[in-house]
Design a protein around this motif. Structure first.
Motif, short mmCIF file in Angstrom:
data_model
loop_
_atom_site.label_atom_id
_atom_site.label_comp_id
_atom_site.label_asym_id
_atom_site.label_seq_id
_atom_site.Cartn_x
_atom_site.Cartn_y
_atom_site.Cartn_z
N HIS A 159 4.35 1.64 -4.34
CA HIS A 159 4.62 2.34 -3.08
C HIS A 159 3.68 3.54 -2.92
O HIS A 159 3.11 3.75 -1.85
CB HIS A 159 6.08 2.80 -3.02
CG HIS A 159 6.43 3.45 -1.72
ND1 HIS A 159 6.72 2.74 -0.59
CD2 HIS A 159 6.51 4.76 -1.38
CE1 HIS A 159 6.96 3.57 0.40
NE2 HIS A 159 6.85 4.81 -0.06
N PHE A 160 3.50 4.33 -3.97
CA PHE A 160 2.60 5.49 -3.91
C PHE A 160 1.18 5.05 -3.61
O PHE A 160 0.50 5.65 -2.78
CB PHE A 160 2.64 6.25 -5.24
CG PHE A 160 1.64 7.37 -5.30
CD1 PHE A 160 1.92 8.60 -4.72
CD2 PHE A 160 0.41 7.20 -5.92
CE1 PHE A 160 1.00 9.64 -4.76
CE2 PHE A 160 -0.52 8.23 -5.96
CZ PHE A 160 -0.23 9.46 -5.38
N SER A 161 0.72 4.00 -4.26
CA SER A 161 -0.68 3.58 -4.17
C SER A 161 -1.01 2.79 -2.91
O SER A 161 -2.19 2.64 -2.57
CB SER A 161 -1.03 2.71 -5.39
OG SER A 161 -0.77 3.41 -6.57
N HIS A 194 -1.15 14.33 -2.81
CA HIS A 194 -0.28 13.40 -2.09
C HIS A 194 1.18 13.55 -2.55
O HIS A 194 1.88 12.56 -2.71
CB HIS A 194 -0.77 11.97 -2.31
CG HIS A 194 -2.15 11.74 -1.81
ND1 HIS A 194 -2.43 11.53 -0.48
CD2 HIS A 194 -3.34 11.72 -2.46
CE1 HIS A 194 -3.73 11.37 -0.33
NE2 HIS A 194 -4.31 11.49 -1.51
N ALA A 217 8.24 10.28 -1.38
CA ALA A 217 8.63 9.12 -0.57
C ALA A 217 8.77 7.88 -1.44
O ALA A 217 9.68 7.07 -1.25
CB ALA A 217 7.61 8.89 0.55
N ALA A 218 7.88 7.71 -2.42
CA ALA A 218 7.96 6.55 -3.31
C ALA A 218 9.26 6.57 -4.11
O ALA A 218 9.96 5.55 -4.20
CB ALA A 218 6.75 6.53 -4.25
N ARG A 272 3.81 11.68 -0.69
CA ARG A 272 3.85 10.24 -1.03
C ARG A 272 4.63 10.00 -2.32
O ARG A 272 5.32 9.00 -2.45
CB ARG A 272 2.44 9.68 -1.19
CG ARG A 272 1.79 9.26 0.08
CD ARG A 272 0.57 8.39 -0.21
NE ARG A 272 0.87 6.98 -0.31
CZ ARG A 272 1.40 6.25 0.65
NH1 ARG A 272 1.74 6.78 1.79
NH2 ARG A 272 1.60 4.96 0.48
#
Length: 178
Positions: A83-85, A31, A37-38, A34
């Motif tokens: 945010h990632f999770s 990911h 993005a986080a 992600r």
């Protein structure tokens, strides 16, 4: 409950190691978009400067300079982890403590931080961040790991593309840190 004593310097520069709960996991590679993005989303809300970063399958290293008047790196990591999770499934087995704190069991709760003391300390930690994929046997040369700020350093002319050569050239210099 343990109280961790952390160095809190407004506008300080810090080295971090942040681990997944399952150190055998490759979740960060699976990911990687992600992860990026986080970092970006949190940086837009709460600006900080990334000096160096390297994302590996089960952990990451980062060096940040916080804005003047800000020492809340714990809050930044909390936002990045959340945010990632957010779209990932929770671990199958969660402790009551993790459930009560609405954690998914993806990240280790704590992280390692080190306040950068001077320019030499900063350089040692930047080198460590960039060399880490070689240290862990993921690649033979630093330039071969795509998820590192090393490539930005090369583009800016701050490091040559063949910096640190191969694994046998400098691995002893970087020791064991995380």
């Amino acid at each position: 409950m343990s109280r961790y004593r952390r160095s809190l310097v407004l506008g300080g520069t810090y080295f971090f190691t942040v681990n997944l709960a399952d150190r055998r996991s490759r979740l960060l590679m699976e990911h990687i978009a992600r992860v990026r993005a986080a970092f970006q989303t949190v940086r837009e809300r709460r600006p900080y400067q990334t000096i160096a970063v390297c994302v590996l399958p089960d952990h990451l290293h980062a060096i940040w300079r916080l804005p003047e008047g800000d020492a809340d790196y714990s809050g930044l990591w909390s936002l990045i982890k959340r945010h990632f999770s957010s779209a990932l499934l929770a671990s199958a087995v969660l402790s009551p403590s993790k459930t009560a704190k609405r954690e998914k069991g993806i990240w280790q709760r704590r992280f390692w931080e080190h306040q950068i003391r001077d320019d030499a300390d900063l350089q040692r930690h930047v080198d460590y961040v960039h060399f880490n994929p070689v240290k862990h046997g993921l690649v033979r040369q630093v330039k071969d790991w795509p998820h590192s700020s090393f490539h930005a350093y090369v583009r800016r002319g701050e490091l040559p593309e063949d910096w640190a050569g191969g694994a046998s050239d400098v691995s002893a210099e970087f020791g064991e840190r995380g």
